[in-house]
Write a protein that holds these residues in place. Structure first.
Motif, PDB file in Angstrom:
ATOM      1  N   GLY A  36       0.800  -1.214   0.000  1.00  9.53           N
ATOM      2  CA  GLY A  36       0.000   0.000   0.000  1.00  9.53           C
ATOM      3  C   GLY A  36       0.835   1.268   0.000  1.00  9.53           C
ATOM      4  O   GLY A  36       0.328   2.341  -0.299  1.00  9.53           O
ATOM      5  N   TYR A  37       2.126   1.138   0.328  1.00  2.59           N
ATOM      6  CA  TYR A  37       3.035   2.290   0.321  1.00  2.59           C
ATOM      7  C   TYR A  37       4.140   2.124  -0.721  1.00  2.59           C
ATOM      8  O   TYR A  37       4.985   2.988  -0.855  1.00  2.59           O
ATOM      9  N   ARG A  38       4.123   1.016  -1.435  1.00  5.49           N
ATOM     10  CA  ARG A  38       5.128   0.780  -2.466  1.00  5.49           C
ATOM     11  C   ARG A  38       4.865   1.696  -3.651  1.00  5.49           C
ATOM     12  O   ARG A  38       3.741   2.130  -3.883  1.00  5.49           O
ATOM     13  N   GLY A  39       5.928   2.010  -4.395  1.00  4.85           N
ATOM     14  CA  GLY A  39       5.772   2.869  -5.563  1.00  4.85           C
ATOM     15  C   GLY A  39       5.793   4.349  -5.245  1.00  4.85           C
ATOM     16  O   GLY A  39       5.490   5.169  -6.115  1.00  4.85           O
ATOM     17  N   ASN A  40       6.145   4.710  -4.013  1.00  4.96           N
ATOM     18  CA  ASN A  40       6.190   6.111  -3.599  1.00  4.96           C
ATOM     19  C   ASN A  40       7.596   6.572  -3.243  1.00  4.96           C
ATOM     20  O   ASN A  40       7.763   7.578  -2.558  1.00  4.96           O
ATOM     21  N   LYS A  41       8.605   5.811  -3.670  1.00  3.83           N
ATOM     22  CA  LYS A  41      10.017   6.133  -3.440  1.00  3.83           C
ATOM     23  C   LYS A  41      10.444   6.008  -1.973  1.00  3.83           C
ATOM     24  O   LYS A  41      11.509   6.477  -1.600  1.00  3.83           O
ATOM     25  N   VAL A  42       9.625   5.376  -1.149  1.00  6.52           N
ATOM     26  CA  VAL A  42       9.979   5.173   0.254  1.00  6.52           C
ATOM     27  C   VAL A  42      11.176   4.235   0.352  1.00  6.52           C
ATOM     28  O   VAL A  42      12.143   4.510   1.074  1.00  6.52           O
ATOM     29  N   GLY A  43      11.141   3.124  -0.390  1.00  2.00           N
ATOM     30  CA  GLY A  43      12.258   2.184  -0.384  1.00  2.00           C
ATOM     31  C   GLY A  43      13.539   2.824  -0.895  1.00  2.00           C
ATOM     32  O   GLY A  43      14.617   2.621  -0.324  1.00  2.00           O
ATOM     33  N   GLU A  44      13.430   3.609  -1.953  1.00  3.68           N
ATOM     34  CA  GLU A  44      14.606   4.292  -2.504  1.00  3.68           C
ATOM     35  C   GLU A  44      15.191   5.278  -1.494  1.00  3.68           C
ATOM     36  O   GLU A  44      16.409   5.300  -1.271  1.00  3.68           O
ATOM     37  N   THR A  45      14.340   6.070  -0.875  1.00  9.61           N
ATOM     38  CA  THR A  45      14.803   7.047   0.110  1.00  9.61           C
ATOM     39  C   THR A  45      15.477   6.351   1.289  1.00  9.61           C
ATOM     40  O   THR A  45      16.542   6.769   1.747  1.00  9.61           O
ATOM     41  N   LEU A  46      14.874   5.279   1.751  1.00  2.00           N
ATOM     42  CA  LEU A  46      15.421   4.520   2.875  1.00  2.00           C
ATOM     43  C   LEU A  46      16.765   3.897   2.508  1.00  2.00           C
ATOM     44  O   LEU A  46      17.735   3.988   3.273  1.00  2.00           O
ATOM     45  N   LEU A  47      16.848   3.291   1.328  1.00  2.00           N
ATOM     46  CA  LEU A  47      18.099   2.670   0.911  1.00  2.00           C
ATOM     47  C   LEU A  47      19.209   3.710   0.719  1.00  2.00           C
ATOM     48  O   LEU A  47      20.363   3.475   1.096  1.00  2.00           O
ATOM     49  N   ARG A  48      18.866   4.861   0.173  1.00  2.00           N
ATOM     50  CA  ARG A  48      19.867   5.939   0.043  1.00  2.00           C
ATOM     51  C   ARG A  48      20.412   6.336   1.423  1.00  2.00           C
ATOM     52  O   ARG A  48      21.604   6.541   1.586  1.00  2.00           O
ATOM     53  N   LYS A  49      19.527   6.448   2.408  1.00  2.00           N
ATOM     54  CA  LYS A  49      19.932   6.801   3.777  1.00  2.00           C
ATOM     55  C   LYS A  49      20.866   5.726   4.347  1.00  2.00           C
ATOM     56  O   LYS A  49      21.888   6.040   4.968  1.00  2.00           O
ATOM     57  N   VAL A  50      20.526   4.465   4.132  1.00  2.00           N
ATOM     58  CA  VAL A  50      21.347   3.360   4.640  1.00  2.00           C
ATOM     59  C   VAL A  50      22.707   3.343   3.949  1.00  2.00           C
ATOM     60  O   VAL A  50      23.736   3.097   4.589  1.00  2.00           O
ATOM     61  N   MET A  51      22.738   3.642   2.660  1.00  2.00           N
ATOM     62  CA  MET A  51      24.011   3.698   1.939  1.00  2.00           C
ATOM     63  C   MET A  51      24.887   4.833   2.474  1.00  2.00           C
ATOM     64  O   MET A  51      26.100   4.669   2.619  1.00  2.00           O
ATOM     65  N   LEU A  52      24.286   5.973   2.782  1.00  2.00           N
ATOM     66  CA  LEU A  52      25.043   7.086   3.380  1.00  2.00           C
ATOM     67  C   LEU A  52      25.582   6.693   4.753  1.00  2.00           C
ATOM     68  O   LEU A  52      26.721   7.014   5.097  1.00  2.00           O
ATOM     69  N   TYR A  53      24.772   5.993   5.531  1.00  2.00           N
ATOM     70  CA  TYR A  53      25.205   5.505   6.837  1.00  2.00           C
ATOM     71  C   TYR A  53      26.414   4.571   6.670  1.00  2.00           C
ATOM     72  O   TYR A  53      27.419   4.715   7.375  1.00  2.00           O
ATOM     73  N   ALA A  54      26.320   3.621   5.729  1.00  2.00           N
ATOM     74  CA  ALA A  54      27.411   2.664   5.511  1.00  2.00           C
ATOM     75  C   ALA A  54      28.694   3.386   5.107  1.00  2.00           C
ATOM     76  O   ALA A  54      29.779   3.072   5.602  1.00  2.00           O
ATOM     77  N   ARG A  55      28.552   4.354   4.231  1.00  3.77           N
ATOM     78  CA  ARG A  55      29.722   5.129   3.799  1.00  3.77           C
ATOM     79  C   ARG A  55      30.346   5.875   4.974  1.00  3.77           C
ATOM     80  O   ARG A  55      31.567   5.905   5.135  1.00  3.77           O
ATOM     81  N   ALA A  56      29.513   6.472   5.810  1.00  2.00           N
ATOM     82  CA  ALA A  56      30.001   7.198   6.980  1.00  2.00           C
ATOM     83  C   ALA A  56      30.726   6.265   7.956  1.00  2.00           C
ATOM     84  O   ALA A  56      31.624   6.697   8.673  1.00  2.00           O
ATOM     85  N   LYS A  57      30.335   4.984   7.963  1.00  3.80           N
ATOM     86  CA  LYS A  57      30.979   3.988   8.831  1.00  3.80           C
ATOM     87  C   LYS A  57      32.225   3.380   8.183  1.00  3.80           C
ATOM     88  O   LYS A  57      32.830   2.473   8.755  1.00  3.80           O
ATOM     89  N   GLY A  58      32.582   3.845   6.987  1.00  2.00           N
ATOM     90  CA  GLY A  58      33.811   3.397   6.347  1.00  2.00           C
ATOM     91  C   GLY A  58      33.650   2.368   5.246  1.00  2.00           C
ATOM     92  O   GLY A  58      34.642   1.900   4.687  1.00  2.00           O
ATOM     93  N   ALA A  59      32.417   2.020   4.908  1.00  2.00           N
ATOM     94  CA  ALA A  59      32.203   1.044   3.838  1.00  2.00           C
ATOM     95  C   ALA A  59      32.568   1.643   2.487  1.00  2.00           C
ATOM     96  O   ALA A  59      32.277   2.809   2.217  1.00  2.00           O
ATOM     97  N   ARG A  60      33.224   0.833   1.674  1.00  5.26           N
ATOM     98  CA  ARG A  60      33.547   1.243   0.302  1.00  5.26           C
ATOM     99  C   ARG A  60      32.614   0.600  -0.715  1.00  5.26           C
ATOM    100  O   ARG A  60      32.477   1.096  -1.829  1.00  5.26           O
ATOM    101  N   THR A  61      32.030  -0.540  -0.330  1.00  2.00           N
ATOM    102  CA  THR A  61      31.098  -1.240  -1.211  1.00  2.00           C
ATOM    103  C   THR A  61      29.872  -1.666  -0.414  1.00  2.00           C
ATOM    104  O   THR A  61      29.931  -1.814   0.805  1.00  2.00           O
ATOM    105  N   VAL A  62      28.773  -1.865  -1.117  1.00  2.00           N
ATOM    106  CA  VAL A  62      27.548  -2.399  -0.536  1.00  2.00           C
ATOM    107  C   VAL A  62      27.099  -3.547  -1.430  1.00  2.00           C
ATOM    108  O   VAL A  62      27.095  -3.423  -2.661  1.00  2.00           O
ATOM    109  N   SER A  63      26.721  -4.655  -0.808  1.00  2.00           N
ATOM    110  CA  SER A  63      26.203  -5.798  -1.557  1.00  2.00           C
ATOM    111  C   SER A  63      24.825  -6.176  -1.035  1.00  2.00           C
ATOM    112  O   SER A  63      24.433  -5.777   0.071  1.00  2.00           O
TER     113      SER A  63
END
Length: 151
Positions: free
Chosen positions: A81-108
């Motif tokens: 019911g909330y899919r298709g509204n870029k919620v997943g994309e926004t959340l994943l972008r935030k998590v990727m920024l978090y990983a980068r801030a923690k020193g990650a160079r890659t995400v799988s």
């Protein structure tokens, strides 16, 4: 429907698990258990989980493990019911920024080979195919596509 400006993304807490379980059951045929989430939040020092809230309702969550310079997305789910509204994309972008801030160079991550919507999202964010895990999903033996992105 959720609009990006009204969705709040924040770290998941133990008190969020009841609502996260609703999202989990709406998204997966073989959902994680409550104990699995509790263990991730309490005992796994490599793990971080984030939720997306719309009002007081958790409508999505995403988990990541950051180990040295590599991050791995454990799961990403958006409530039906909330899919298709870029919620997943926004959340994943935030998590990727978090990983980068923690020193990650890659995400799988792994994604069902038949999940074209998810694969398109991951490609949009720069993920590329890295291989196949045969019979990865226990409920139907479907293969998983392994995808990677450099941060």
């Amino acid at each position: 429907m959720a609009q990006l400006e009204t969705v709040n993304i924040r770290p998941m807490t133990i008190s969020d698990i009841d609502q996260v379980m609703i999202v989990e059951h709406s998204a997966f045929d073989v959902p994680w258990s409550r104990n699995a989430f509790e263990n991730e939040l309490v005992n796994n020092h490599f793990a971080a989980y984030f939720v997306a809230e719309y009002g007081q309702k958790i409508i999505a969550y995403c988990g990541v493990w950051v180990i040295v310079d590599e991050a791995h997305i454990t799961n990403l789910a958006v409530l039906d019911g909330y899919r298709g509204n870029k919620v997943g994309e926004t959340l994943l972008r935030k998590v990727m920024l978090y990983a980068r801030a923690k020193g990650a160079r890659t995400v799988s991550l792994e994604v069902r080979v038949g999940n074209d919507i998810a694969k398109n999202l991951y490609r949009k964010l720069g993920f590329r195919s890295g291989g196949i895990r045969k019979n990865y999903y226990s409920n139907n033996g479907e293969d998983a596509l392994v995808m990677w992105v450099r941060l």
